[in-house]
Design an enzyme around this catalytic site. Structure first.
Site: not given
Length: 448
Positions: A30, A176, A329, A356, A404
């Site tokens: 991020s 979000s 996540d 996602k 992931r």
């Protein structure tokens, strides 16, 4: 332009060794994306240390170059960005191809859309499935024109920015950080104040970095769990230095691996402890995990700590919906921890997981089924009935190009009775290129 990512590369893992040693996982994704974007929007030079050099972030860097920034890589993780300043972006000559990067593409829609230029956004097969309408709706209110879009507001799509971007007050329909950030980044090039109201507080890296670069941002409580974030438009952002903390979402994989693998005792260095990102650690501590925070310090406006993690007997818990934004996540790897916990873990309100990189909720459930883990989906809740022994085995878990999912089930294989395999490990490079070598360094048996 090809959107395939090459042939699938199956990967498998099996139990064998206790995990031991010290590692540092890559920089936070991020903050790495935002370092490039704020470098572009600043006057002068921004120097970045510890940048995550995964494919997603490199695509954002390419987009920033296309909009006029001069970007140089000086050493691994060390980058220099000479910006164009707010209002100074140039029109890109080519399509901005974001590959798999949902964050990069959505944030850059706010950046490019708020300038009087035309820009086309595209990505790989996975990104082309992901909804962008929630980003486009507020941008249209700010004066942005959606020239063209794929069905359902997806990429490829073309935006044309207005002569002057309008400041708005907008309540996000879902928790979000990407929606919030796209609006705030667009608000940088509008006169007056832009306010985003969220019913549940989401990760606040954009607000922290706006301040770090010199913008005025006010945050006020809103309702029980929400926030109202107000940005004063058209500041002059000044280039600065950023040390990128390590990514808690990446640290989650070796962390859970150590918890479920008998005899393990590891240290993960420099993990960001931002309270809006540590929902997984909070949950694992409730489950009985041995996680110690050592050497807390400040890096780049964020608190970081070294984490000592030891094998632990975990117990099932209920994870409240309100915690979802702080660990959105981490649910795939939490589901793996839950499989090894005694009793039932109920993860509530996981609607966001359906949009996602893949329908992550369905993908996690399918992986649990392959491994023989009892579970069910009840509405938007995932329920895992754990036991201290997990069979593993089964067919290769379908990752649906989701990094992931791949890493979570490779971690499971380190402690399950039978080896686990995933159909494709290539996508791991988007967020954690060093995952397999780092895990091997700790003693993990992973074959690719």
């Amino acid at each position: 332009m090809s959107h395939a990512h090459g042939p699938a590369t199956p990967v498998s893992s099996r139990s064998g060794n206790a995990l031991k040693g010290r590692i540092r996982v890559p920089g936070d994704k991020s903050i790495s994306h935002r370092s490039m974007i704020f470098g572009l929007l600043s006057i002068g030079e921004t120097r970045v240390e510890g940048l995550l050099e995964g494919d997603d972030v490199l695509r954002t860097a390419e987009a920033c170059r296309a909009l006029g920034a001069t970007i140089n890589r000086e050493a691994p993780g060390r980058w220099r960005i000479k910006g164009m300043g707010i209002g100074g972006l140039v029109e890109p000559k080519d399509i901005l191809d974001f590959g798999n990067a949902g964050t990069g593409s959505r944030l850059m829609m706010g950046v490019a859309g708020s300038h009087p230029i035309t820009a086309t956004f595209d990505g790989d097969a996975s990104l082309r499935k992901r909804p962008m309408r929630r980003i486009l709706d507020p941008l249209v209110q700010m004066g942005v024109t959606v020239v063209s879009e794929a069905e359902g507001g997806r990429v490829p799509l073309t935006l044309r920015g207005p002569k002057e971007t309008l400041p708005i007050t907008y309540e996000t329909p879902a928790a979000s950080a990407q929606i919030k950030s796209a609006i705030l980044l667009a608000g940088l090039n509008s006169p007056g104040k832009t306010t985003v109201i969220e019913r549940e507080a989401t990760r606040d890296h954009t607000e922290r970095m706006l301040r770090h670069f010199g913008a005025t941002v006010e945050v006020a409580p809103h309702g029980a769990d929400g926030r109202a974030v107000t940005l004063h438009g058209q500041p002059e952002l000044r280039g600065t230095e950023i040390v990128v903390p390590t990514d808690p979402s990446s640290a989650a994989f070796p962390l859970v691996a150590a918890l479920i693998t008998p005899g393990s005792d590891i240290v993960i260095e420099g993990v960001m402890m931002n309270p809006l990102r540590t929902g997984l650690i909070t949950t694992l501590l409730e489950m009985g995990a041995s996680i110690e925070r050592l050497n807390e310090r400040d890096e780049g406006g964020e608190t970081v700590a070294d984490l000592r993690v030891r094998h632990s007997k975990l117990t099932g818990v209920t994870v409240p919906h309100a915690r979802a934004p702080a660990m959105i996540d981490e649910y795939p790897i939490l589901a793996v921890a839950a499989a090894f916990a005694e009793g039932t873990t109920r993860m509530q309100g996981l609607h966001e997981l359906r949009v996602k990189e893949s329908d992550r909720l369905a993908a996690v459930a399918a992986g649990l089924a392959e491994a023989g883990v009892e579970h069910e989906i009840d509405g938007d809740d995932l329920i895992v009935h754990g036991s201290r022994t997990v069979r593993g085995g089964g067919n290769p878990v379908k990752t649906h190009l989701d990094h992931r999912i791949a890493m979570a089930f490779l971690v499971m294989g380190l402690a399950s009775q039978e080896a686990m395999s995933v159909d494709d490990g290539a996508m791991i490079a988007t967020s954690f290129p060093s995952f397999i070598p780092l895990m091997r360094e700790l003693g993990a048996v992973i074959q690719d």
